[in-house]
Design an enzyme around this catalytic site. Structure first.
Site, PDB file in Angstrom:
ATOM      1  N   TYR A 188      50.596 -53.682 -61.382  1.00 46.41           N
ATOM      2  CA  TYR A 188      51.306 -52.582 -62.047  1.00 46.41           C
ATOM      3  C   TYR A 188      50.345 -51.410 -62.220  1.00 46.41           C
ATOM      4  CZ  TYR A 188      54.084 -50.054 -65.553  1.00 46.41           C
ATOM      5  OH  TYR A 188      54.814 -49.112 -66.235  1.00 46.41           O
TER       6      TYR A 188
ATOM      7  N   ASP B 294      42.232 -49.865 -60.558  1.00 45.68           N
ATOM      8  CA  ASP B 294      43.005 -49.550 -61.744  1.00 45.68           C
ATOM      9  C   ASP B 294      42.471 -50.421 -62.881  1.00 45.68           C
ATOM     10  OD1 ASP B 294      44.767 -49.303 -63.813  1.00 45.68           O
ATOM     11  OD2 ASP B 294      46.581 -49.631 -62.625  1.00 45.68           O
TER      12      ASP B 294
ATOM     13  N   LYS C 163      44.595 -47.527 -72.213  1.00 46.65           N
ATOM     14  CA  LYS C 163      44.517 -48.597 -73.221  1.00 46.65           C
ATOM     15  C   LYS C 163      43.263 -48.496 -74.106  1.00 46.65           C
ATOM     16  CE  LYS C 163      48.088 -51.090 -70.962  1.00 46.65           C
ATOM     17  NZ  LYS C 163      48.468 -51.466 -69.628  1.00 46.65           N
TER      18      LYS C 163
HETATM   19  C1  PLP Z   1      49.388 -50.513 -68.723  1.00 43.13           C
HETATM   20  C2  PLP Z   1      48.950 -50.290 -67.349  1.00 43.13           C
HETATM   21  C3  PLP Z   1      49.199 -49.085 -66.675  1.00 43.13           C
HETATM   22  C4  PLP Z   1      50.093 -48.015 -67.247  1.00 43.13           C
HETATM   23  O1  PLP Z   1      49.561 -47.456 -68.400  1.00 43.13           O
HETATM   24  P1  PLP Z   1      50.564 -46.695 -69.408  1.00 43.13           P
HETATM   25  O2  PLP Z   1      49.639 -46.141 -70.441  1.00 43.13           O
HETATM   26  O3  PLP Z   1      51.494 -47.740 -69.915  1.00 43.13           O
HETATM   27  O4  PLP Z   1      51.236 -45.648 -68.636  1.00 43.13           O
HETATM   28  C5  PLP Z   1      48.649 -48.904 -65.433  1.00 43.13           C
HETATM   29  N1  PLP Z   1      47.888 -49.844 -64.866  1.00 43.13           N
HETATM   30  C6  PLP Z   1      47.626 -51.017 -65.462  1.00 43.13           C
HETATM   31  C7  PLP Z   1      46.754 -52.003 -64.797  1.00 43.13           C
HETATM   32  C8  PLP Z   1      48.168 -51.281 -66.718  1.00 43.13           C
HETATM   33  O5  PLP Z   1      47.938 -52.462 -67.282  1.00 43.13           O
END
Ligand code: PLP
Length: 428
Positions: free
Chosen positions: A144, A239, A267
């Site tokens: 994701y 990511d 995060k």
């Molecule tokens: C949570 C998440 C995102 C998206 O971040 P948001 O602040 O929710 O837009 C992207 N990549 C990873 C790996 C994530 O866990």
């Protein structure tokens, strides 16, 4: 436990907010039942509208790595709010958090702040495309990267997987530029490169996947992606929205010893306020506006309130590197003690863990990618989730999410969690 008020509030919310929530996983669709509504959270605990208390194993999906309402973070936010919360004009604070973040992560020269992980990943891909002059990206099924169009892609048919949209509203034109590979499958990535010569701008990957449960990269997988990117002139994007400042100060790059070209954060870096960021070496970052041609901007980007929360969080983690050992030890203890209980009951299970990320899948097959993650028995999972909830333990409400421990969780909390686990598993 009673959930009456939560249930009433959920009904009310559904009238004015689609599905009653502002982010889908909160609606409990994967586990059924009514989501709990919180009044507050402190340290390791969540408190709901019906006066129930829960030990929190999601930490707002990662950010609250030191527990909720950390006194130092709260004090810093309060003091800063008095001075105004957004100007749209630079502050020294932005340089300070940039320096702090860059001092903690390896290989990166510059960083730009945005407001979410989605924004960070979307911008990183645009930058990689601008820098390489190529259009296509490779992403992995089950990883994701936020909800930007380019990432909402599922496997299409055919041997070489061209993506197709997995949400209405994503155009076929967008989908054709996202090529989908299986996680931990280097050969698949290699095939995609061969089939699309000089067309791949970047690979984007969660170096430790946390959005299909927790899935570790197999030995050589990330190194292999590194070599393929080098061989084909593509950008390797890690990511690290989830893993950054969580697996280690320097995230997965440090923890696993693989260098990426571009890294996205979110995060933890916001200390509980909406912050994302992306970083790279100078040569790449020079392509961004206002220096370079790749456009990217944000009215609230780098706002002093969010930067203060993030900076305070990063400073705390920087000053207390032992946090990472403590978190990993707590997670390892859970892992270790869960095994005999699962064995005793004779349930199929896989536990994947790294640092303070962990997941439990009810399957006999090792979970290494999206396909194997999807083999988990969801009936078991639903009962397990609700069983733990009754004992005051809040787990991620989907089998496709990782646990995120926070360091406010005490030995006593872990003991309580394991007692709850023992009772819940027996009753499955
Ligand atoms: C949570 C998440 C995102 C998206 O971040 P948001 O602040 O929710 O837009 C992207 N990549 C990873 C790996 C994530 O866990």
């Amino acid at each position: 436990m009673q959930y009456q008020r939560s249930s009433t509030l959920f009904k009310q919310a559904k009238k004015v907010i689609p599905g009653g929530v502002n982010s889908p996983v909160r609606a409990f669709n994967a586990v059924g039942g009514t989501p709990i509504f919180l009044t507050h959270a402190k340290g390791a605990y969540l408190y709901d509208e019906d006066q129930n208390r829960y030990i929190d194993f999601i930490a707002s999906w990662g950010p609250m790595i030191l527990g909720h309402a950390h006194p130092k973070v709260v004090a810093a936010i309060q003091a800063r709010a008095e001075k105004g919360t957004s100007y749209g004009i630079p502050t020294a604070l932005e340089t300070e958090i940039a320096e702090r973040a860059l001092s903690m992560v390896p290989y990166m020269d510059q960083i730009r702040f945005v407001n979410s992980g989605t924004e960070a990943c979307m911008s990183a891909v645009r930058l990689a495309r601008g820098f390489t002059g190529r259009d296509k990206i490779i992403k992995f099924a089950g990883c994701y990267h936020g909800h930007a169009d380019a990432f909402l892609i599922q496997a299409g048919s055919g041997a070489i997987t061209f993506g197709s949209p997995n949400s209405p509203g994503v155009t076929a034109g967008t989908a054709k530029d996202t090529l989908l590979a299986a996680y931990n499958n280097l050969e698949h990535v290699n095939e995609i490169f061969r089939a699309n010569p000089e067309q791949i701008a970047a690979i984007i990957v969660e170096p430790v996947a946390g959005n299909m449960g927790c899935i570790l990269p197999q030995v050589g997988f990330l190194e292999g992606l590194r070599s393929l990117c080098d061989a084909h002139g593509a950008i390797l994007i890690f990511d690290e929205v989830m893993t950054g400042f969580r697996l280690a100060q320097g995230g997965a790059q440090e923890c696993l010893g693989v260098r990426a070209d571009l890294v996205t954060y979110g995060k933890v870096i916001g200390g509980g306020l909406p912050v994302g960021a992306f970083a790279a070496r100078k040569e790449i970052m020079d392509f961004l506006a206002p220096l370079g041609p790749v456009y990217q901007a944000g009215t609230l980007s780098g706002n002093p309130l969010a930067m203060t929360a993030g900076l305070t969080m990063l400073n705390l983690l920087h000053a207390h590197p032992e946090t990472y050992t403590s978190l990993a030890d707590k997670t390892a203890l859970l892992h270790r003690e869960m095994i005999p209980l699962l064995e005793e009951k004779g349930l199929p299970y896989q536990i994947n863990r790294l640092g303070s990320m962990m997941s439990l899948h009810f399957t006999d097959t090792p979970v290494v990618d999206f396909e194997t993650a999807a083999k988990g028995n969801n009936d078991y999972f639903k009962k397990y989730f609700h069983g733990m909830l009754k004992f005051g333990v809040y787990l991620p409400p989907s089998a496709f999410e990782s646990y995120f421990l926070n360091d406010a969780i005490s030995q006593k909390d872990l003991e309580h969690t394991l007692e709850a686990f023992s009772e819940t598993i027996k009753a499955l």
